[in-house]
Write an enzyme that holds these catalytic residues in place. Structure first.
Site, mmCIF file in Angstrom:
data_model
loop_
_atom_site.group_PDB
_atom_site.id
_atom_site.type_symbol
_atom_site.label_atom_id
_atom_site.label_comp_id
_atom_site.label_asym_id
_atom_site.label_seq_id
_atom_site.Cartn_x
_atom_site.Cartn_y
_atom_site.Cartn_z
ATOM 1 N N ARG A 224 0.854 -1.184 0.000
ATOM 2 C CA ARG A 224 0.000 0.000 0.000
ATOM 3 C C ARG A 224 0.893 1.238 0.000
ATOM 4 N NH1 ARG A 224 -3.500 -2.939 -1.476
ATOM 5 N NH2 ARG A 224 -5.477 -3.413 -0.432
ATOM 6 N N HIS A 272 -0.968 -0.285 -9.700
ATOM 7 C CA HIS A 272 -1.603 -1.219 -8.758
ATOM 8 C C HIS A 272 -2.021 -2.523 -9.458
ATOM 9 C CE1 HIS A 272 -3.875 -1.306 -4.676
ATOM 10 N NE2 HIS A 272 -3.723 -2.551 -5.128
#
Ligand code: NAP
Ligand code: GLV
Length: 309
Positions: A224, A272
């Protein structure tokens, strides 16, 4: 059996089909605003917080991803009472290992420098790096991190691992949090991050921790954006402490067009995608867990909201 699907992504209808396919007897419905009807199971990802309100008959909530940070962030307002389960691997661990390996080889074989030399038409061999001289550290030894660590170790790299509890993994030197952090980081040439996003892991990759790495090290962030103090990472790149960063996740996604990471000569940005959710594999895993719950068997992957993962 009533299954409620609350999936706030363009793949919502693919998820509905996949879940109906693995649970043919179930009545599968898509959550709509105002739906507070009973359901046996709720399958959620990037959903509206209202979908998570307590509802009659709810036996479990399944998070259709590995990370539960977004889901847990919604909980204080909605107080869902059912146990929450998350995806465990479901085809993501191999993707993560592929990505990490690519980053490690890119760094070790100095491909970024060679690409820049090639752009200048420059023919020059650089000093070679060798596996024995470049320990790699994997932060987070869960469903994804342990597989990445094992894969790199099987490739002949010297691998260290860092987790909350101290683990024993053949061929990997392990460290527990928080006391083992400095020893884990000391002299690492590559730092791979696969921690969950929790209060304890927020900003863990910062000036202090980066300073413990070897000079010309590489950071590969697969978990993250909140784990990385972005300004500290840029400073470390600009000072030469870091030779390369491969970043898949960011504090704000999509990454702003003006963000310096996009144009930094020693940063590789991906959107991502280091491990995409495989819908059919994931639906199968959820169906298997539902079958286990219905049969009264133990089910792994339960989230502990107090721990944050
Ligand atoms: P997991 O199975 O829950 O593993 C988490 C690991 O982190 C465990 O080893 C845990 O230690 C360790 N940990 C937790 N808190 C810690 C702390 N304070 N200090 C040190 N170690 C700590 O999670 P996972 O399935 O491997 O997934 C990891 C993360 O990857 C997810 O949370 C998500 O954010 C990210 N992810 C990213 C993508 C992408 O495409 N970029 C895709 C999927 C997942 P213990 O073993 O002691 O519990
Ligand atoms: C994706 O980022 C996930 O957590 O599954």
């Amino acid at each position: 059996m009533d299954i409620l699907m609350a999936v706030g992504t363009p793949h919502a209808s693919r998820w509905m089909q996949a879940v109906q396919c693995v649970l043919p007897e179930a009545h599968v419905r898509a959550w709509r605003q105002g739906d507070d009807e009973p359901a046996d199971y709720a399958l959620v990802w990037k959903c509206d917080a209202a979908a998570l309100k307590p509802r009659a008959g709810l036996k479990a909530v399944f998070n259709l991803g590995a990370g539960v940070d977004a889901l847990l962030a919604m909980l204080p307002g909605v107080l869902v009472e059912a146990p929450i389960y998350r995806l465990e691997d479901a085809g993501m661990a191999q993707q993560m290992a592929d990505y990490a390996r690519y980053g490690v080889l890119h760094h070790m074989r100095r491909f970024e420098a060679y690409r820049q030399q090639a752009a200048r038409g420059e023919w020059k061999a650089l000093d070679a790096m060798h596996r024995r001289d470049m320990p790699i550290g994997v932060m987070g030894l869960g469903s994804l991190g342990e597989h990445v660590a094992r894969t790199l170790a099987a490739d002949g790299f010297i691998v260290r691992g860092y987790s909350r509890s101290t683990k024993t993994i053949d061929g990997i030197q392990t460290f527990g949090s928080p006391d083992g952090l400095d020893a884990f980081l000391e002299g690492l040439h590559v730092l791979v991050n696969l921690l969950p996003a929790t209060a304890d892991t927020h900003g863990l990759i910062n000036a202090r921790t980066l300073a413990r790495l070897a000079d010309n090290a590489c950071v590969i962030n697969l978990a993250r954006g909140m784990h990385v103090h972005e300004a500290d990472l840029l400073d470390a790149l600009d000072s030469g402490k870091l030779a390369f960063a491969m970043l898949d996740v960011f504090t704000h996604e999509p990454l702003d067009a003006a963000h310096p990471f996009w144009r930094h000569p020693r940063v590789m940005v991906t959107p991502h995608i280091s491990a995409v959710t495989l819908i059919d594999d994931s639906a199968r895993q959820v169906a298997d867990k539902i079958a286990a719950i219905e049969a009264g068997r133990a089910v792994t992957g339960r989230v502990d909201p107090s721990r944050g993962y």
